[in-house]
Design a protein around this motif. Structure first.
Motif, PDB file in Angstrom:
ATOM      1  N   SER A  28      -6.970 -18.807  20.851  1.00 13.26           N
ATOM      2  CA  SER A  28      -6.667 -20.125  21.402  1.00 13.26           C
ATOM      3  C   SER A  28      -7.158 -20.294  22.835  1.00 13.26           C
ATOM      4  O   SER A  28      -7.747 -21.317  23.179  1.00 13.26           O
ATOM      5  N   ALA A  29      -6.923 -19.299  23.684  1.00 17.66           N
ATOM      6  CA  ALA A  29      -7.348 -19.408  25.082  1.00 17.66           C
ATOM      7  C   ALA A  29      -8.869 -19.480  25.174  1.00 17.66           C
ATOM      8  O   ALA A  29      -9.419 -20.279  25.945  1.00 17.66           O
ATOM      9  N   ALA A  30      -9.556 -18.668  24.393  1.00 19.02           N
ATOM     10  CA  ALA A  30     -11.021 -18.704  24.393  1.00 19.02           C
ATOM     11  C   ALA A  30     -11.530 -20.032  23.849  1.00 19.02           C
ATOM     12  O   ALA A  30     -12.524 -20.571  24.350  1.00 19.02           O
ATOM     13  N   THR A  31     -10.860 -20.579  22.857  1.00 19.28           N
ATOM     14  CA  THR A  31     -11.270 -21.867  22.308  1.00 19.28           C
ATOM     15  C   THR A  31     -11.126 -22.965  23.358  1.00 19.28           C
ATOM     16  O   THR A  31     -12.002 -23.827  23.488  1.00 19.28           O
ATOM     17  N   LEU A  32     -10.040 -22.943  24.112  1.00 20.66           N
ATOM     18  CA  LEU A  32      -9.878 -23.922  25.191  1.00 20.66           C
ATOM     19  C   LEU A  32     -10.942 -23.721  26.272  1.00 20.66           C
ATOM     20  O   LEU A  32     -11.478 -24.694  26.816  1.00 20.66           O
ATOM     21  N   ALA A  33     -11.277 -22.471  26.558  1.00 21.26           N
ATOM     22  CA  ALA A  33     -12.291 -22.177  27.571  1.00 21.26           C
ATOM     23  C   ALA A  33     -13.668 -22.662  27.136  1.00 21.26           C
ATOM     24  O   ALA A  33     -14.407 -23.246  27.938  1.00 21.26           O
ATOM     25  N   VAL A  34     -14.019 -22.434  25.875  1.00 23.90           N
ATOM     26  CA  VAL A  34     -15.321 -22.904  25.400  1.00 23.90           C
ATOM     27  C   VAL A  34     -15.346 -24.428  25.385  1.00 23.90           C
ATOM     28  O   VAL A  34     -16.354 -25.045  25.744  1.00 23.90           O
ATOM     29  N   ALA A  35     -14.243 -25.054  25.016  1.00 24.62           N
ATOM     30  CA  ALA A  35     -14.185 -26.522  25.012  1.00 24.62           C
ATOM     31  C   ALA A  35     -14.381 -27.068  26.424  1.00 24.62           C
ATOM     32  O   ALA A  35     -15.161 -28.012  26.633  1.00 24.62           O
ATOM     33  N   PHE A  36     -13.689 -26.486  27.397  1.00 23.34           N
ATOM     34  CA  PHE A  36     -13.847 -26.921  28.780  1.00 23.34           C
ATOM     35  C   PHE A  36     -15.269 -26.677  29.265  1.00 23.34           C
ATOM     36  O   PHE A  36     -15.874 -27.528  29.928  1.00 23.34           O
ATOM     37  N   GLY A  37     -15.827 -25.515  28.933  1.00 26.11           N
ATOM     38  CA  GLY A  37     -17.198 -25.190  29.339  1.00 26.11           C
ATOM     39  C   GLY A  37     -18.212 -26.179  28.805  1.00 26.11           C
ATOM     40  O   GLY A  37     -19.161 -26.545  29.507  1.00 26.11           O
ATOM     41  N   THR A  38     -18.017 -26.640  27.569  1.00 23.22           N
ATOM     42  CA  THR A  38     -18.977 -27.584  26.992  1.00 23.22           C
ATOM     43  C   THR A  38     -18.957 -28.934  27.696  1.00 23.22           C
ATOM     44  O   THR A  38     -19.952 -29.656  27.680  1.00 23.22           O
ATOM     45  N   GLN A  39     -17.865 -29.267  28.324  1.00 25.62           N
ATOM     46  CA  GLN A  39     -17.740 -30.568  28.991  1.00 25.62           C
ATOM     47  C   GLN A  39     -17.968 -30.487  30.500  1.00 25.62           C
ATOM     48  O   GLN A  39     -18.216 -31.504  31.148  1.00 25.62           O
ATOM     49  N   PHE A  40     -17.884 -29.295  31.061  1.00 22.02           N
ATOM     50  CA  PHE A  40     -17.923 -29.113  32.508  1.00 22.02           C
ATOM     51  C   PHE A  40     -19.103 -29.798  33.200  1.00 22.02           C
ATOM     52  O   PHE A  40     -18.898 -30.512  34.201  1.00 22.02           O
ATOM     53  N   PRO A  41     -20.350 -29.615  32.742  1.00 17.48           N
ATOM     54  CA  PRO A  41     -21.448 -30.260  33.466  1.00 17.48           C
ATOM     55  C   PRO A  41     -21.312 -31.781  33.555  1.00 17.48           C
ATOM     56  O   PRO A  41     -21.598 -32.367  34.607  1.00 17.48           O
ATOM     57  N   ASP A  42     -20.860 -32.414  32.490  1.00 18.14           N
ATOM     58  CA  ASP A  42     -20.703 -33.869  32.525  1.00 18.14           C
ATOM     59  C   ASP A  42     -19.496 -34.292  33.343  1.00 18.14           C
ATOM     60  O   ASP A  42     -19.503 -35.367  33.951  1.00 18.14           O
ATOM     61  N   LEU A  43     -18.454 -33.474  33.375  1.00 25.40           N
ATOM     62  CA  LEU A  43     -17.276 -33.796  34.171  1.00 25.40           C
ATOM     63  C   LEU A  43     -17.589 -33.788  35.670  1.00 25.40           C
ATOM     64  O   LEU A  43     -16.908 -34.450  36.452  1.00 25.40           O
ATOM     65  N   VAL A  44     -18.616 -33.051  36.049  1.00 24.37           N
ATOM     66  CA  VAL A  44     -19.027 -33.006  37.457  1.00 24.37           C
ATOM     67  C   VAL A  44     -20.145 -34.011  37.724  1.00 24.37           C
ATOM     68  O   VAL A  44     -20.022 -34.891  38.579  1.00 24.37           O
ATOM     69  N   ASP A  45     -21.247 -33.903  36.993  1.00 26.23           N
ATOM     70  CA  ASP A  45     -22.435 -34.700  37.297  1.00 26.23           C
ATOM     71  C   ASP A  45     -22.278 -36.197  37.034  1.00 26.23           C
ATOM     72  O   ASP A  45     -22.742 -37.011  37.832  1.00 26.23           O
ATOM     73  N   LYS A  46     -21.684 -36.562  35.919  1.00 27.87           N
ATOM     74  CA  LYS A  46     -21.615 -37.993  35.564  1.00 27.87           C
ATOM     75  C   LYS A  46     -20.815 -38.795  36.586  1.00 27.87           C
ATOM     76  O   LYS A  46     -21.317 -39.801  37.086  1.00 27.87           O
TER      77      LYS A  46
END
Length: 186
Positions: A28-46
């Motif tokens: 579960s923790a790794a799944t949340l981490a991968v989910a956050f990682g997939t969105q991270f660039p857009d959460l910053v750049d956009k």
């Protein structure tokens, strides 16, 4: 690529890596981490480009492989020091999948100039329309073959997520059961 496409690609990659490298299902923790990682660039750049005008493009600072490698190395290093290396690796897989997934369409169509964000700031970015905000972009979605591919990837990721035992949901169910049992005891 849309957020759900990034999530699907990152989860599929991490689930495969987890089975192959660690010989176990994603937790579960790794799944949340991968989910956050997939969105991270857009959460910053956009937001920095579209809302605040600080960046010239919604694909620049955190979409750059130079930035991505530095951030991923730091996250994996810290996670290993903290005894949670799989969480750091999951974040890195999610994060690193993002810029490459964004570049698939430009690569396939031969529009290589639109891959310059991978080497930003060493490479100049092409002009992008940054005038539209989040809502305008979502309302402007067109059903293209690439959009359809993302829907297929989401469906495939949902199937794999189910085969993995629905990590995160399973943990939430366990927490709810534990909370109910404790509440019943009091």
């Amino acid at each position: 690529m849309w957020p759900w496409g990034h999530l699907a690609v990152g989860y599929l990659l991490y689930s495969g890596l987890s089975r192959w490298r660690f010989d176990r299902l994603p937790g579960s923790a790794a799944t949340l981490a991968v989910a956050f990682g997939t969105q991270f660039p857009d959460l910053v750049d956009k937001p920095l480009a579209w809302t605040f005008g600080v960046l010239a493009s919604g694909r620049s600072l955190t979409h750059s492989l130079l930035t991505a490698v530095v951030i991923c190395v730091l996250v994996v290093w810290y996670a290993r020091r903290s005894g949670h290396s799989t969480i750091g690796i999951a974040f890195a897989v999610g994060y690193l999948s993002h810029p490459f997934a964004d570049g698939v369409l430009s690569f396939v169509s031969g529009d290589y100039q639109y891959l310059a964000y991978l080497g930003w700031p060493l490479l100049d970015l092409p002009e992008y329309d940054t005038s539209a905000g989040f809502l305008a972009r979502i309302l402007g979605v067109e059903f293209t073959p690439f959009f359809a591919l993302q829907i297929v990837l989401v469906a495939l990721a949902f199937v794999v997520w189910g085969r993995d035992g629905y990590p995160v949901l399973a943990a939430l169910r366990g927490w709810v059961v534990t909370w109910r049992e404790r509440a019943a005891e009091q």
